[in-house]
Design a protein around this motif. Sequence first.
Motif, mmCIF file in Angstrom:
data_model
loop_
_atom_site.group_PDB
_atom_site.id
_atom_site.type_symbol
_atom_site.label_atom_id
_atom_site.label_comp_id
_atom_site.label_asym_id
_atom_site.label_seq_id
_atom_site.Cartn_x
_atom_site.Cartn_y
_atom_site.Cartn_z
ATOM 1 N N PHE A 661 1.016 -1.456 0.148
ATOM 2 C CA PHE A 661 -0.155 0.313 0.066
ATOM 3 C C PHE A 661 0.941 1.614 -0.423
ATOM 4 N N PRO A 662 0.069 2.201 -0.942
ATOM 5 C CA PRO A 662 1.360 3.226 -0.366
ATOM 6 C C PRO A 662 1.735 4.151 0.701
ATOM 7 N N SER A 663 2.088 4.682 0.982
ATOM 8 C CA SER A 663 2.111 5.320 2.595
ATOM 9 C C SER A 663 1.249 6.234 2.867
ATOM 10 N N VAL A 677 -4.991 22.791 -4.864
ATOM 11 C CA VAL A 677 -5.195 22.820 -3.325
ATOM 12 C C VAL A 677 -5.919 21.660 -3.152
ATOM 13 N N SER A 678 -5.117 21.118 -2.203
ATOM 14 C CA SER A 678 -5.279 20.358 -1.309
ATOM 15 C C SER A 678 -7.070 19.786 -0.376
ATOM 16 N N LEU A 679 -7.387 18.593 -0.517
ATOM 17 C CA LEU A 679 -8.691 17.744 -0.656
ATOM 18 C C LEU A 679 -8.119 17.185 0.591
ATOM 19 N N GLY A 680 -6.841 16.842 0.943
ATOM 20 C CA GLY A 680 -6.973 15.747 1.639
ATOM 21 C C GLY A 680 -5.896 15.010 1.846
ATOM 22 N N THR A 681 -5.123 14.176 2.816
ATOM 23 C CA THR A 681 -4.011 13.195 2.704
ATOM 24 C C THR A 681 -4.333 12.382 4.192
ATOM 25 N N LEU A 682 -4.695 11.112 3.215
ATOM 26 C CA LEU A 682 -5.132 10.123 4.110
ATOM 27 C C LEU A 682 -3.246 9.289 4.298
ATOM 28 N N ALA A 683 -3.325 9.265 5.020
ATOM 29 C CA ALA A 683 -1.941 8.033 6.039
ATOM 30 C C ALA A 683 -2.204 6.508 6.108
ATOM 31 N N ASN A 684 -1.872 6.278 5.489
ATOM 32 C CA ASN A 684 -1.934 4.295 4.940
ATOM 33 C C ASN A 684 -2.442 4.031 6.727
ATOM 34 N N PRO A 685 -3.504 3.538 6.798
ATOM 35 C CA PRO A 685 -4.244 2.843 7.972
ATOM 36 C C PRO A 685 -3.877 1.131 8.114
ATOM 37 N N LYS A 686 -2.691 0.876 6.993
ATOM 38 C CA LYS A 686 -2.104 -0.041 7.671
ATOM 39 C C LYS A 686 -0.717 -0.950 7.374
ATOM 40 N N PRO A 687 -0.016 0.787 7.837
ATOM 41 C CA PRO A 687 1.579 0.973 7.797
ATOM 42 C C PRO A 687 2.710 -1.134 7.740
ATOM 43 N N LEU A 688 3.014 -0.885 6.768
ATOM 44 C CA LEU A 688 3.653 -2.197 6.677
ATOM 45 C C LEU A 688 4.533 -2.659 7.687
ATOM 46 N N ASN A 689 4.650 -4.095 7.554
ATOM 47 C CA ASN A 689 5.688 -5.180 8.434
ATOM 48 C C ASN A 689 5.673 -6.614 8.445
ATOM 49 N N PRO A 717 2.565 7.937 -2.654
ATOM 50 C CA PRO A 717 4.268 7.124 -3.004
ATOM 51 C C PRO A 717 3.663 6.235 -2.236
ATOM 52 N N ASN A 718 5.039 5.388 -3.568
ATOM 53 C CA ASN A 718 5.304 3.781 -3.404
ATOM 54 C C ASN A 718 5.779 4.008 -0.881
ATOM 55 N N THR A 719 5.640 2.956 -0.854
ATOM 56 C CA THR A 719 6.082 2.319 0.719
ATOM 57 C C THR A 719 8.085 1.355 0.534
ATOM 58 N N PRO A 720 8.492 1.973 0.735
ATOM 59 C CA PRO A 720 10.111 1.646 0.181
ATOM 60 C C PRO A 720 10.604 0.617 1.036
ATOM 61 N N THR A 721 11.001 -0.428 0.223
ATOM 62 C CA THR A 721 10.818 -1.929 0.715
ATOM 63 C C THR A 721 11.862 -1.806 1.905
ATOM 64 N N PRO A 722 11.227 -2.796 2.998
ATOM 65 C CA PRO A 722 11.948 -2.512 4.218
ATOM 66 C C PRO A 722 13.461 -3.314 4.226
ATOM 67 N N TYR A 723 14.460 -3.278 4.833
ATOM 68 C CA TYR A 723 15.681 -4.174 4.809
ATOM 69 C C TYR A 723 15.813 -5.624 4.963
ATOM 70 N N TRP A 724 13.819 -5.966 5.708
ATOM 71 C CA TRP A 724 13.641 -7.003 6.156
ATOM 72 C C TRP A 724 13.287 -8.254 5.352
ATOM 73 N N HIS A 725 13.064 -7.540 4.066
ATOM 74 C CA HIS A 725 11.772 -8.023 3.845
ATOM 75 C C HIS A 725 13.294 -8.137 2.331
ATOM 76 N N HIS A 726 12.519 -9.702 1.972
ATOM 77 C CA HIS A 726 13.189 -10.937 0.865
ATOM 78 C C HIS A 726 13.817 -10.443 -0.341
ATOM 79 N N PRO A 731 12.766 -1.986 -5.825
ATOM 80 C CA PRO A 731 11.981 -1.016 -6.168
ATOM 81 C C PRO A 731 10.614 -1.318 -5.132
ATOM 82 N N SER A 732 9.833 -1.095 -4.612
ATOM 83 C CA SER A 732 8.411 -1.647 -4.440
ATOM 84 C C SER A 732 7.154 -1.529 -5.659
ATOM 85 N N TRP A 733 6.333 -1.681 -5.087
ATOM 86 C CA TRP A 733 5.636 -1.127 -6.306
ATOM 87 C C TRP A 733 4.174 -0.539 -5.821
#
Length: 742
Positions: A661-663, A677-689, A717-726, A731-733
């Motif tokens: 999911f995007p960040s 103009v900005s209408l709103g920004t939504l944070a990812n409700p399920k951050p990657l872990n 924006p894409n969520t960068p691939t974390p160091y612990w991921h295989h 790059p992530s999608w």
Amino acid sequence: MPKKFNFIILGLAVLLSACSNNKTTLSKRGQTEYEIVFMDNASKQVYLAAEKLAEHLETISGASFDVVGESSQTTKKKIYVGNIKEESLEYHQIKIQTENGNLYVSGGSDAATQNAVYEFLEKFLDCKWYAPGVAKIPEMKTISLNPIDYSYTPEITTRTVHSRLFYQNHEFADQLKVTYEAFPTYVPSARVHTFHKFMPEEVFYEEHPEYYALRGDKRLPTQLCLTNETVLEIVKDSVAALFERHPNAAVLSVSQDDNQQYCQCPVCSKVDEAEGSPAGTMIQFVNQVAKSFPEKTISTLAYQHTRKPPKLRPEENVLITLCSIECDRSAPIADKCQDFANDLTGWGKLTNNIRIWDYTTQFTNFLAPFPNIRTLQPNIQLFRDNNAQWVFEQHSNNPSELFELRSYMTAKLLWNPNLDFQGLLEEFTDGYYEEAAPFVREYVNKIHDQLQEVPDFFLFLYGDPSEAFGSYLNPELLKEYVALFDAAEEAVSQKPVVVNRVKLARMGIDYAVLEASRKNLTEDLSLTVADANGVESINPTVALLLDNFSKTAKANDITLMNEMGFTVNEYGANYLSALEMAKKPNKAKGKKVVTLTQPKKYAGEDPMVLTDGALGGSSFYANWLGYEGNRMEVVVDLGKIQSVSSISMAFLQVTNHVVFFPSEVQYLGSMDNENFVSLGTLANPKPLNKKSKVNDIQYFDLDFNPTNLRYIKVIAPNTPTPYWHHAAGLPSWVFADEIIID
């Protein structure tokens, strides 16, 4: 009566008497003069095989056969179970003989003797076992055998079909002569992809990054550094501890993790370059482990980057597990995956200790039509011809398309790769689907014929039915397949049990129709229908089909849609959400979309898929627009200034394929396509872990006060691939689908 005819009648009587004397009559009019004898030192396995033989003979003839030990036998005629003659038989050889009125059913081992019992029942008494609890056992009061002198040694000696039909039903596995589990004799916790188990990054990485793979200029815990001496000692200690904990286990896997991010440090690279393959460092490493455990077998993978054989020979106690994951399944491996066939030959020159890991299902869509059944036999024959005696056919384990048919045919072909394929298909369909068999068989043949009409089609293990909507799953063919299954159900309408089997068989086509409707392929294959005023409502045919699909799954304990853990319940809920979304008023539908960043590969890289009215499913092949390593930034032109108060957009997650999911998601609006103009920004409700759901869909919904706008910009924006991921270092999608604006 003339004397000449008397002589003729007398001669025929003598001939018939002689023929009759050559027969071994085990039962006559429901009675028997035989007892079943096992040797006094027989194992439990052989004793139980003798019991099963008695049970089946009684079911067939009505006669009761005593089962006795060798020292307790009487003067009755004999059916010997076990090598009572002490013949010199190969370990896996079976032998069935009639001699002097007795029957001998034996094998070179306890397991072979058990196989011999089931082979006798099937080959000489026509018993058939199609699925757990589904069998054809003939009835004949008289069992009379012509002379038998039969011997068979299976060339594939360890046969595994990755199917819960066998794992959960051991008697059925015995009947079809396959293993009870995927990794027999292995240490349970060390079967495959073990590097991270021996050396968890949580324990070692922070203090000792040098233990792990050098990728570019950074050490990452994707794989181990196989030329590091400390790594070798730690792995050997782990292996020793595991064997000590499981003293009866014979095999343990020392194998790469499930990615291709292997070490490229100067020392590893030098070895791999000299060996002509990244398998060089792997075999060098595994050989050193194997030398420390000469009484055990160390298994490793020839998989992806290690599939090409090196020059170095594996130690005698190293088992090479050669995997065919990349291959096109639309034709035999020898025809469309020559690189794998070459690697198989290459490994065969280095070792006789090869285990094949083959694949027979679509892992991203268990229930989708996957017309690869005709490749099963030539592939198994290829493995056999290259001396692979251990074959693991990775089916889905969980139910998948034509699950019972695939499980049965694969098991039968592993036992005897030379069986008549079409005869085997007819045998199963006639026995399992009964009067519906001709229609199911016609479907199987037709869909395979249609695939062959498209010789360039790549039938991928990680594909999607949407790839075939222009070929073997086109709208006209889908109608024909549906009609065949309708006719199949009608043919057995008075047999509820068999109707259920047909419903199971048709789930693949029902799923394909549901997915075709999600893409709005035709007026009939669509999520919604419009009334005379253009008002959209849910297509009742699709709603009914989804309901039937879900009910069939529930009634048969079918819970998973794919290997990523996406459940049937989630699929149903997601589909219902798609139906609700599809009928919503959408000011963006059909409107022009411009992408400001570059999409890649999927959905034809066409941003118009975001407003085409077709909705994506759980696979990124199905109508999702993908961005690799860069953020998604698109602008939708509503065509004119109008009031907007809500925006919704779906994003996909498939973590094992580096789709996150995007960040966050930003929505912006403009009247002139210049000043936003900005209408709103939504944070990812399920951050990657590490515990994130592997396969998921998330809607990013924003409601705001009505605002006059013409242009809507979406930035994700894409969520960068974390160091612990295989896939660390890759790059992530980001994958997005339909934008709904109201």
